[in-house]
Design a protein around this motif. Structure first.
Motif, short mmCIF file in Angstrom:
data_model
loop_
_atom_site.label_atom_id
_atom_site.label_comp_id
_atom_site.label_asym_id
_atom_site.label_seq_id
_atom_site.Cartn_x
_atom_site.Cartn_y
_atom_site.Cartn_z
N LYS A 1 0.82 -1.22 0.00
CA LYS A 1 0.00 0.00 0.00
C LYS A 1 0.85 1.27 0.00
N LYS A 2 2.04 1.19 -0.62
CA LYS A 2 2.87 2.38 -0.78
C LYS A 2 2.37 3.22 -1.94
N ILE B 1 -1.41 3.62 -4.03
CA ILE B 1 -2.81 3.23 -3.89
C ILE B 1 -3.61 3.69 -5.11
N ASN C 1 1.05 6.85 -1.67
CA ASN C 1 0.35 6.88 -0.38
C ASN C 1 1.37 7.42 0.63
N ARG D 1 2.29 5.87 3.97
CA ARG D 1 2.97 4.58 4.05
C ARG D 1 4.42 4.63 3.60
#
Length: 82
Positions: free
Chosen positions: A62-63, A65, A75, A78
């Protein structure tokens, strides 16, 4: 010719500079233009990653999104800053 490994943060920074979300293909094209098609990437835990492998990791972690499952953006929450 042996190329040095590029830290994943350099690719995340490149994604973060985009003013609009990008498709994975667009990110891959940007990475190839900036770092070269034979570029190898690493993270704190991974080594010898192709841009495609790294993008898969970014999505899983989830770096990057997506709101529409087509385009992706950084993101910022993150991304570690070390």
């Amino acid at each position: 010719v042996v190329m040095s490994s590029i830290h994943a943060h350099d690719l995340l920074n490149l994604i973060g500079q985009s003013e609009s979300p990008l498709t994975l293909s667009e990110i891959e094209q940007l990475a190839n233009e900036k770092f070269g098609q034979e570029a190898c990437f690493h993270t704190c835990k991974l080594e010898n990653q192709s841009v495609r492998e790294l993008l898969t990791f970014f999505v899983r972690a989830k770096k990057i999104i997506s709101t529409d499952e087509v385009t992706f953006e950084l993101n910022r929450a993150r991304v570690c800053n070390h």
